[in-house]
Design a protein around this motif. Structure first.
Motif: not given
Length: 150
Positions: A91-98
């Motif tokens: 899991y990665t917090v949304k603003e740190y994805r990709r």
């Protein structure tokens, strides 16, 4: 971002991270009970050979994580040692994805798994995670089933 293996001091943050992850994929009507169970489990296993957790931190906050639970089963032709693992909660917090954080964390966790002697790692994937796992060498399985015993 700092990427490292989780330690006992991270348990409270790990619980919050896991609750956040689980609340995104299913309804939880037993959150308080789950928090207690997670704390008990993590305190028991965080520093033994049955659990490996990697976290990515920015400003001392977990923004990415992966959990590997390790177990043994009767040996098979594909897994002579019987030592297997399940990869969970990538899991990665949304603003740190990709940004490659999950890939780096999973690479670390797989390296540790190999060093521990794990032969096979399985996971359940979402459509969003499929490419990540395929790029890391995972292959889809097509003949699995499950039953919930209550």
């Amino acid at each position: 971002m700092e990427i490292r293996k989780a330690k006992r001091k991270d348990i409270e943050s790990l619980i919050e991270n896991r609750i956040e992850f689980l609340s995104l994929i299913r309804d939880m009507d037993n959150e308080d009970e789950l928090r207690v169970a997670l704390k008990d489990y993590l305190e028991k296993h965080i520093e033994d050979d049955t659990l490996v957790i990697y976290i990515g931190l920015i400003n001392n906050k977990i923004v990415a994580s992966a959990i590997l639970t390790i177990y043994e089963r009767i040996p098979t032709a594909a897994c002579i040692s019987g030592k297997m693992a399940t990869l969970l909660n990538v899991y990665t917090v949304k603003e740190y994805r990709r940004k490659g954080f999950a890939k780096e964390i999973v690479r670390n966790i797989l390296k540790d798994a190999k060093e521990i002697g794990v032969v096979k790692v399985q996971l359940e994937y979402t459509d969003d995670g499929y490419e990540l796992y395929r790029d890391l060498g995972f292959s889809p399985l097509n003949r699995e089933m499950a039953i919930i015993l209550e």
